[in-house]
Design a protein around this motif. Structure first.
Motif, PDB file in Angstrom:
ATOM      1  N   GLY A  11       0.811  -1.203   0.000  1.00 60.46           N
ATOM      2  CA  GLY A  11       0.000   0.000   0.000  1.00 60.46           C
ATOM      3  C   GLY A  11       0.851   1.262   0.000  1.00 60.46           C
ATOM      4  O   GLY A  11       1.882   1.345   0.686  1.00 60.46           O
ATOM      5  N   PHE A  12       0.447   2.278  -0.808  1.00 61.77           N
ATOM      6  CA  PHE A  12       1.154   3.551  -0.816  1.00 61.77           C
ATOM      7  C   PHE A  12       0.163   4.665  -1.113  1.00 61.77           C
ATOM      8  O   PHE A  12      -0.947   4.423  -1.596  1.00 61.77           O
ATOM      9  N   VAL A  13       0.583   5.884  -0.765  1.00 61.07           N
ATOM     10  CA  VAL A  13      -0.276   7.057  -0.937  1.00 61.07           C
ATOM     11  C   VAL A  13       0.455   8.084  -1.798  1.00 61.07           C
ATOM     12  O   VAL A  13       1.690   8.111  -1.855  1.00 61.07           O
ATOM     13  N   THR A  14      -0.322   8.913  -2.474  1.00 56.97           N
ATOM     14  CA  THR A  14       0.204  10.036  -3.240  1.00 56.97           C
ATOM     15  C   THR A  14      -0.091  11.316  -2.455  1.00 56.97           C
ATOM     16  O   THR A  14      -1.249  11.563  -2.095  1.00 56.97           O
ATOM     17  N   LEU A  15       0.973  12.081  -2.164  1.00 56.32           N
ATOM     18  CA  LEU A  15       0.847  13.291  -1.349  1.00 56.32           C
ATOM     19  C   LEU A  15       1.171  14.516  -2.185  1.00 56.32           C
ATOM     20  O   LEU A  15       2.024  14.476  -3.083  1.00 56.32           O
ATOM     21  N   GLN A  16       0.483  15.610  -1.866  1.00 58.04           N
ATOM     22  CA  GLN A  16       0.849  16.908  -2.417  1.00 58.04           C
ATOM     23  C   GLN A  16       1.339  17.766  -1.247  1.00 58.04           C
ATOM     24  O   GLN A  16       0.589  18.049  -0.305  1.00 58.04           O
ATOM     25  N   VAL A  17       2.597  18.170  -1.290  1.00 60.32           N
ATOM     26  CA  VAL A  17       3.252  18.925  -0.204  1.00 60.32           C
ATOM     27  C   VAL A  17       3.413  20.380  -0.645  1.00 60.32           C
ATOM     28  O   VAL A  17       3.846  20.644  -1.775  1.00 60.32           O
ATOM     29  N   SER A  18       3.056  21.303   0.252  1.00 64.35           N
ATOM     30  CA  SER A  18       3.200  22.731  -0.034  1.00 64.35           C
ATOM     31  C   SER A  18       3.750  23.430   1.203  1.00 64.35           C
ATOM     32  O   SER A  18       3.603  22.929   2.326  1.00 64.35           O
ATOM     33  N   GLY A  19       4.351  24.576   1.011  1.00 61.32           N
ATOM     34  CA  GLY A  19       4.927  25.330   2.129  1.00 61.32           C
ATOM     35  C   GLY A  19       6.190  26.055   1.709  1.00 61.32           C
ATOM     36  O   GLY A  19       6.640  25.964   0.558  1.00 61.32           O
ATOM     37  N   PRO A  20       6.797  26.780   2.683  1.00 63.62           N
ATOM     38  CA  PRO A  20       7.975  27.588   2.342  1.00 63.62           C
ATOM     39  C   PRO A  20       9.242  26.774   2.100  1.00 63.62           C
ATOM     40  O   PRO A  20      10.177  27.250   1.457  1.00 63.62           O
ATOM     41  N   GLN A  21       9.312  25.537   2.636  1.00 63.03           N
ATOM     42  CA  GLN A  21      10.547  24.765   2.530  1.00 63.03           C
ATOM     43  C   GLN A  21      10.262  23.360   1.978  1.00 63.03           C
ATOM     44  O   GLN A  21      10.583  22.357   2.606  1.00 63.03           O
ATOM     45  N   VAL A  22       9.623  23.309   0.827  1.00 59.15           N
ATOM     46  CA  VAL A  22       9.302  22.009   0.239  1.00 59.15           C
ATOM     47  C   VAL A  22      10.570  21.220  -0.088  1.00 59.15           C
ATOM     48  O   VAL A  22      10.675  20.022   0.178  1.00 59.15           O
ATOM     49  N   GLU A  23      11.567  21.931  -0.632  1.00 56.18           N
ATOM     50  CA  GLU A  23      12.824  21.247  -0.967  1.00 56.18           C
ATOM     51  C   GLU A  23      13.512  20.735   0.282  1.00 56.18           C
ATOM     52  O   GLU A  23      14.059  19.624   0.306  1.00 56.18           O
ATOM     53  N   GLY A  24      13.464  21.538   1.358  1.00 54.20           N
ATOM     54  CA  GLY A  24      14.056  21.086   2.613  1.00 54.20           C
ATOM     55  C   GLY A  24      13.319  19.895   3.186  1.00 54.20           C
ATOM     56  O   GLY A  24      13.925  18.999   3.796  1.00 54.20           O
ATOM     57  N   PHE A  25      11.992  19.871   3.015  1.00 57.12           N
ATOM     58  CA  PHE A  25      11.206  18.739   3.498  1.00 57.12           C
ATOM     59  C   PHE A  25      11.608  17.452   2.764  1.00 57.12           C
ATOM     60  O   PHE A  25      11.784  16.394   3.379  1.00 57.12           O
ATOM     61  N   ILE A  26      11.768  17.550   1.439  1.00 58.62           N
ATOM     62  CA  ILE A  26      12.161  16.365   0.668  1.00 58.62           C
ATOM     63  C   ILE A  26      13.542  15.895   1.089  1.00 58.62           C
ATOM     64  O   ILE A  26      13.790  14.681   1.236  1.00 58.62           O
ATOM     65  N   ASN A  27      14.462  16.820   1.325  1.00 62.18           N
ATOM     66  CA  ASN A  27      15.802  16.421   1.779  1.00 62.18           C
ATOM     67  C   ASN A  27      15.740  15.770   3.141  1.00 62.18           C
ATOM     68  O   ASN A  27      16.468  14.805   3.438  1.00 62.18           O
ATOM     69  N   ALA A  28      14.885  16.300   4.031  1.00 69.15           N
ATOM     70  CA  ALA A  28      14.757  15.722   5.363  1.00 69.15           C
ATOM     71  C   ALA A  28      14.180  14.312   5.298  1.00 69.15           C
ATOM     72  O   ALA A  28      14.580  13.422   6.062  1.00 69.15           O
ATOM     73  N   VAL A  29      13.210  14.096   4.377  1.00 65.03           N
ATOM     74  CA  VAL A  29      12.612  12.771   4.239  1.00 65.03           C
ATOM     75  C   VAL A  29      13.645  11.757   3.762  1.00 65.03           C
ATOM     76  O   VAL A  29      13.762  10.658   4.317  1.00 65.03           O
ATOM     77  N   THR A  30      14.399  12.115   2.749  1.00 62.62           N
ATOM     78  CA  THR A  30      15.418  11.185   2.252  1.00 62.62           C
ATOM     79  C   THR A  30      16.520  10.980   3.283  1.00 62.62           C
ATOM     80  O   THR A  30      17.085   9.890   3.388  1.00 62.62           O
ATOM     81  N   GLY A  31      16.819  12.028   4.049  1.00 69.90           N
ATOM     82  CA  GLY A  31      17.831  11.887   5.093  1.00 69.90           C
ATOM     83  C   GLY A  31      17.378  10.958   6.195  1.00 69.90           C
ATOM     84  O   GLY A  31      18.214  10.324   6.869  1.00 69.90           O
ATOM     85  N   ALA A  32      16.080  10.882   6.425  1.00 67.04           N
ATOM     86  CA  ALA A  32      15.553   9.993   7.463  1.00 67.04           C
ATOM     87  C   ALA A  32      15.433   8.560   6.982  1.00 67.04           C
ATOM     88  O   ALA A  32      14.972   7.693   7.742  1.00 67.04           O
ATOM     89  N   GLY A  33      15.817   8.280   5.739  1.00 66.74           N
ATOM     90  CA  GLY A  33      15.760   6.922   5.220  1.00 66.74           C
ATOM     91  C   GLY A  33      14.383   6.497   4.756  1.00 66.74           C
ATOM     92  O   GLY A  33      14.134   5.295   4.572  1.00 66.74           O
ATOM     93  N   ILE A  34      13.501   7.450   4.549  1.00 72.63           N
ATOM     94  CA  ILE A  34      12.147   7.142   4.071  1.00 72.63           C
ATOM     95  C   ILE A  34      12.165   7.133   2.546  1.00 72.63           C
ATOM     96  O   ILE A  34      12.667   8.076   1.921  1.00 72.63           O
TER      97      ILE A  34
END
Length: 396
Positions: A11-34
C-alpha cells in the motif's frame, strides 16, 4: 528513487506537499531513510508517492519545515480491502458465488455412454460406478482416464476398448464392442454376372459353372459364373461363388489450377473468457484487440449440467488464432501429374484397392485460364462380378 518492490501489496499514498521549505522537506525525508518516488512539481509545491508504513513518520518533518501535506491518492491492497470491508455483505455474496461456482464446476453432473449396441448402457454405468465414476462425484477424486479405461474393459465382458472423455462437468464413456461371429444368412441360388463392359482377365469358380474364359469380351449383365448345374432335364440351382477380374476402361476429365492459396496458423493467439448466464455473456479476461490482420475464432462452451439438463450457467472461451495465407504456383507438368494421381486414387477408392491400373493414355490436353485441362483414358484390371438372384427354376 525507484519504486520499492511489492508496493501495491504493502500500500502507498500520493501526497501533495506545499509550504515555504518544500525542498528542505524532501531532503529531510530522504535523510531519514524514508523511501519516496515519482517526485514532481505540482502547483506551488511537489507531488510524491510514499509507502503507507512511512506515512505517520512525516509529522515531525512537516512540523520542522513548516510544510503541509494533502493526500491525493490511495493505492494498493490495504485500501482495496478497506473498501471491500465497507461493503462486506456484497463482498461475502461475491465470494460465496465464486466458491459455489468453483464447487459446482468441480463435480461430475452427468455420465453417458456412446458406441454400445449389444451391451446395455446400464451395465456399463454400473461398472463405472464401482470404479468411482458417477454423478455428484468430485472430479479430483477420479482416477486417471487410462487406468479407468483398463478397469472398465476388464469389468464388462464383450468390450474391446473403452475411452473416457471429460468435458466440463460431463463424462462420456466411449466403447467399442468386441467383434462377434455373425450368423451367416441363408443365400438363395444366384448367378455371378458382369457389372460393366470388360475383357475377362482372370476367373476362378469356387461354386457354380464358369460360362466365360480369359480374354472373353463381356457386356454388362452377361453371366460369368452360372448357378445352374446339369442339363434341361436335370437342373440343380446353387449359389454361384468365385472371383472374376477383367480389363475395364475409365475416362476422366481432369482440371487442375496452376495457382493455389492455402491458409495456416502462425501459432499466435488471443483468448477471451466470458461468464455465461442464460443469453448473457460477461467478459472476464482478454480485453483489447488482437492486432491480427487475418484470424479465425474458435468458441468453446463449458456449461454446468444437472443430470441430463444443461444449466444456463458456465464459461465460454473465444480463441482467436492468427492466420497466414500462402500462394503456391505449380509448373504445368507438376499440375498434370497431380491430376493423374488424383484420378488414380479415385479409381482405387471406387473399384477396390486391389484394382491394378494397367495403362493410361492422355486423349486431350490444354492450358487455359490458369488451369490445366486433360482427358485421360485408364485401363484398369478390377473385380467385375456381381450377384444376380435366380428368379425362376427353369432356366438362367
Amino acid at each position: 528513487m525507484k519504486e520499492p518492490p511489492l508496493s501495491s501489496l504493502r500500500g502507498f499514498v500520493t501526497l501533495q506537499v506545499s509550504g515555504p521549505q518544500v525542498e528542505g522537506f524532501i531532503n529531510a525525508v530522504t535523510g531519514a531513510g524514508i523511501i519516496i518516488w515519482d517526485v514532481r512539481p505540482a502547483g506551488d509545491g511537489a507531488s510524491l508517492n510514499l509507502l503507507l508504513d512511512d506515512f505517520y513518520a512525516l509529522r515531525p518533518l512537516l512540523k520542522k519545515t513548516g510544510c503541509r501535506m494533502h493526500v491525493t491518492g490511495r493505492h494498493g491492497l490495504p485500501f482495496r480491502l478497506a473498501r471491500l470491508w465497507k461493503r462486506k455483505f456484497f463482498t461475502a455474496g461475491l465470494l460465496l458465488f465464486g466458491v459455489g461456482l468453483l464447487l459446482l464446476s468441480s463435480m461430475v453432473w452427468s455420465v453417458r455412454v456412446e458406441g454400445n449396441k449389444l451391451i446395455a448402457s446400464e451395465d456399463i454405468l454400473e461398472a463405472a460406478r464401482q470404479q468411482g465414476v458417477y454423478p455428484y462425484q468430485w472430479i479430483w477424486r477420479l482416477d486417471e482416464p487410462d487406468k479407468l479405461s483398463r478397469q472398465l474393459t476388464s469389468k464388462v465382458p464383450g468390450l474391446s476398448w473403452v475411452g473416457l472423455e471429460r468435458t466440463g462437468t460431463s463424462i462420456t464413456i466411449q466403447v467399442v464392442e468386441a467383434d462377434r461371429p455373425e450368423d451367416k444368412p441363408l443365400l438363395s441360388p444366384r448367378h455371378l454376372v458382369s457389372r460393366t463392359d470388360a475383357v475377362v482377365s482372370e476367373i476362378y469358380a469356387e461354386q457354380g459353372r464358369p460360362v466365360v474364359s480369359r480374354n472373353t469380351r463381356v457386356k454388362k449383365g452377361d453371366i460369368l459364373i452360372s448357378g445352374a448345374l446339369g442339363d434341361e432335364e436335370f437342373t440343380e440351382f446353387v449359389v454361384a461363388k468365385g472371383e472374376v477380374k477383367g480389363l475395364v476402361w475409365h475416362e476422366y476429365n481432369i482440371e487442375v489450377p496452376l495457382k493455389t492459396t492455402s491458409s495456416s496458423y502462425t501459432g499466435e493467439r488471443k483468448d477471451r473468457n466470458y461468464l455465461v448466464i442464460g443469453n448473457w455473456a460477461v467478459q472476464l479476461w482478454g480485453y483489447g484487440e488482437s492486432g491480427f490482420d487475418k484470424s479465425r475464432i474458435l468458441t468453446e462452451h463449458d456449461m454446468l449440467t444437472w443430470r441430463s439438463l444443461q444449466l444456463p450457467l458456465g464459461l465460454m472461451t473465444e480463441k482467436e488464432l492468427e492466420l497466414q495465407y500462402t500462394t503456391a504456383t505449380k509448373e504445368p507438368e507438376a499440375a498434370k501429374q497431380e491430376g493423374i494421381t488424383r484420378a488414380k486414387d479415385d479409381i482405387l477408392a471406387r473399384y477396390g484397392t486391389d484394382s491394378v491400373i494397367k495403362s493410361q493414355k492422355i486423349l486431350h490436353e490444354k492450358k487455359e485460364n490458369g488451369k490445366v485441362y486433360m482427358k485421360v483414358l485408364f485401363e484398369v484390371e478390377e473385380r467385375i462380378a456381381e450377384e444376380l438372384p435366380i428368379v425362376n427354376n427353369r432356366g438362367e
